[in-house]
Design an enzyme around this catalytic site. Structure first.
Site, PDB file in Angstrom:
ATOM      1  NE  ARG A  51      23.041  10.328 -95.437  1.00 26.09           N
ATOM      2  CZ  ARG A  51      21.687  10.482 -95.781  1.00 26.09           C
ATOM      3  NH1 ARG A  51      20.713   9.527 -95.603  1.00 26.09           N
ATOM      4  NH2 ARG A  51      21.458  11.659 -96.563  1.00 26.09           N
ATOM      5  CE1 TYR A 103      38.660   0.049 -77.694  1.00 25.39           C
ATOM      6  CE2 TYR A 103      36.867   1.426 -77.921  1.00 25.39           C
ATOM      7  CZ  TYR A 103      38.150   1.198 -78.099  1.00 25.39           C
ATOM      8  OH  TYR A 103      38.767   1.935 -78.915  1.00 25.39           O
ATOM      9  CG  ASP A 172      32.602  -5.416 -78.654  1.00 23.17           C
ATOM     10  OD1 ASP A 172      33.257  -6.232 -79.584  1.00 23.17           O
ATOM     11  OD2 ASP A 172      32.805  -4.330 -78.552  1.00 23.17           O
ATOM     12  CE  LYS A 197      40.232  -2.022 -82.422  1.00 25.32           C
ATOM     13  NZ  LYS A 197      39.134  -1.877 -81.473  1.00 25.32           N
TER      14      LYS A 197
HETATM   15  C1  LIG Z   1      38.252  -1.222 -80.774  1.00 23.71           C
HETATM   16  C2  LIG Z   1      36.958  -1.901 -80.089  1.00 23.71           C
HETATM   17  C3  LIG Z   1      35.801  -0.998 -80.180  1.00 23.71           C
HETATM   18  C4  LIG Z   1      35.556   0.346 -81.048  1.00 23.71           C
HETATM   19  O1  LIG Z   1      35.735   0.485 -82.419  1.00 23.71           O
HETATM   20  P1  LIG Z   1      36.297   1.350 -83.330  1.00 23.71           P
HETATM   21  O2  LIG Z   1      36.358   0.747 -84.876  1.00 23.71           O
HETATM   22  O3  LIG Z   1      37.896   1.677 -82.797  1.00 23.71           O
HETATM   23  O4  LIG Z   1      35.420   2.600 -83.336  1.00 23.71           O
HETATM   24  C5  LIG Z   1      34.823  -1.488 -79.619  1.00 23.71           C
HETATM   25  N1  LIG Z   1      34.820  -2.693 -78.623  1.00 23.71           N
HETATM   26  C6  LIG Z   1      35.892  -3.523 -78.672  1.00 23.71           C
HETATM   27  C7  LIG Z   1      36.011  -4.601 -77.866  1.00 23.71           C
HETATM   28  C8  LIG Z   1      37.208  -3.067 -79.474  1.00 23.71           C
HETATM   29  O5  LIG Z   1      38.352  -3.529 -79.230  1.00 23.71           O
END
Ligand SMILES: *Cc1c(COP(=O)(O)O)cnc(C)c1O
Length: 368
Positions: A51, A103, A172, A197
């Site tokens: 962890r 998001y 982000d 992604k």
């Molecule tokens: C998908 C996404 C998230 C969340 O991420 P997860 O891996 O699904 O928890 C946050 N910000 C953006 C811009 C995203 O496309």
């Protein structure tokens, strides 16, 4: 090879954090599928428990940190867990200024979870050049390009305003990736990604990361990473490292396909408005017609898969109003411009001609 931080992004994606393994010289970082580590003396070993640290995860953290030009990377079991960890550095009463078309899951975490713990959120258009950051704000949260409207923000300008207000500025960077945008170099305190992604890019892992060059913040985040425990396993870390190696070439192809599709859509009379920031693989457009037409459209494609998520090698299509952004209240969606007929494409790296033929079929079905 060993990499220095000045190497190009293609080189860093392949080598940063991944020297050949010491025992065998294995070129690929092994999957250290272990929860614990033998200690020669009590407490005298750098590795103690997975962890806290795991070598496969460390390689991934170091690689992404290098790509973002940061000194510390921390990986999590999802993008949401990474975002959640940033929020846990705050205290009840703290004010967060947040983009208004972030998001959907971020909006939900902020308004449904953290608002209950006394954090205060204000949602604003981050791309507004007259953006004001109220003094005393603790965190400015920005996505650029945004999802699903693909608005871009002058990150350097917001960074300056955040600093003047004494706030952390967190970006982000999931949609742009470090290939097109490196927020730390523009003044951001930290960068987060859903590695689910583009960074992983193969739609087979859910994961997240935070990168920062602020040693004090990194220490607090590492404490939370271990104390809260939303860490990725070694196998997911390995898959993400593997996917990351081709990031630069994938992004180039995503951009080529998306650029061509955005141009082609713009020339059509059955499309009301196309949104494309000019890089990466995301394209959104308003279909002329009602929600039923949009539903017929997204059900008719065969190469574009009807699915949430984005950033994989395969093309995806979705309707934000009833899929990814269903958790955003309808009147909020209307205010910020997420129409019912808005269609979001994640353009993959298939042959462009096949993608266009597929969309052509969908336009025919929508007109149906
Ligand atoms: C998908 C996404 C998230 C969340 O991420 P997860 O891996 O699904 O928890 C946050 N910000 C953006 C811009 C995203 O496309």
């Amino acid at each position: 090879m060993s990499t220095d931080a000045k190497a190009g992004l293609s080189t860093l994606a392949i080598h940063a954090g991944q020297p050949p393994e010491q025992v065998t010289g294995a070129v690929m970082t092994p999957v250290f599928q272990t929860s614990t580590y033998a200690q020669p003396h009590p407490g005298a070993w750098p590795w103690e428990y997975s962890r806290t640290h795991n070598p496969t995860r460390t390689a991934l953290q170091d690689c992404i940190a290098a790509l973002e030009g940061g000194s510390h990377g921390l990986c999590f079991s999802s993008g949401m867990a990474a975002i959640d960890t940033v929020l846990r550095t705050l205290s009840p009463g703290d004010h967060v200024l947040c983009g208004d078309d972030v998001y959907g899951g971020t909006y939900r975490l902020f308004t449904k979870v953290y608002a209950r713990f006394g954090l205060r959120f204000t949602f604003v258009d981050m791309s507004d050049p007259d953006l004001q950051v109220p003094p005393g704000t603790k965190l400015v949260w920005c996505e650029s390009p945004t999802n699903p409207l693909l608005k871009t923000t002058d990150l350097a300008a917001v960074a300056q305003k955040a600093r003047a207000a004494g706030a952390m500025f967190v970006v982000d960077n999931t949609f742009a990736t470090p290939i097109y945008q490196r927020p730390l170099s523009l003044g951001a305190t930290a960068v987060v990604h859903s590695t689910t992604k583009y960074l992983n890019g193969h739609s087979d892992v859910v994961g997240g990361v935070i990168v920062t060059s602020d040693a004090d913040l990194a220490e607090r985040l590492a404490f939370l990473q271990n104390a809260v425990g939303a860490v990725p396993g070694p196998w997911d870390s390995f898959l993400t490292l593997r996917g990351l190696k081709t990031l630069a070439v994938r992004m180039q192809r995503h951009t080529e396909n998306a650029t061509a599709i955005a141009q082609w859509l713009s020339g059509r009379s059955d499309v009301a408005k196309v949104r494309y920031p000019g890089f990466s693989g995301m394209v959104s457009f308003d279909l002329a017609g009602d929600l039923d037409a949009a539903v017929r459209f997204v059900k008719a494609t065969r190469v574009f898969t009807l699915a949430e998520s984005l950033g994989g090698v395969e093309s995806l299509i979705e309707l934000p109003a009833i899929m990814t952004h269903a958790s955003v209240p309808p009147q909020v969606r209307a205010e910020i411009g997420i129409a019912d007929g808005l269609i979001r494409l994640s353009c993959g790296i298939e042959d462009l001609s096949d993608l266009q033929a597929d969309l052509e079929r969908a336009f025919a079905a929508a007109a149906g």
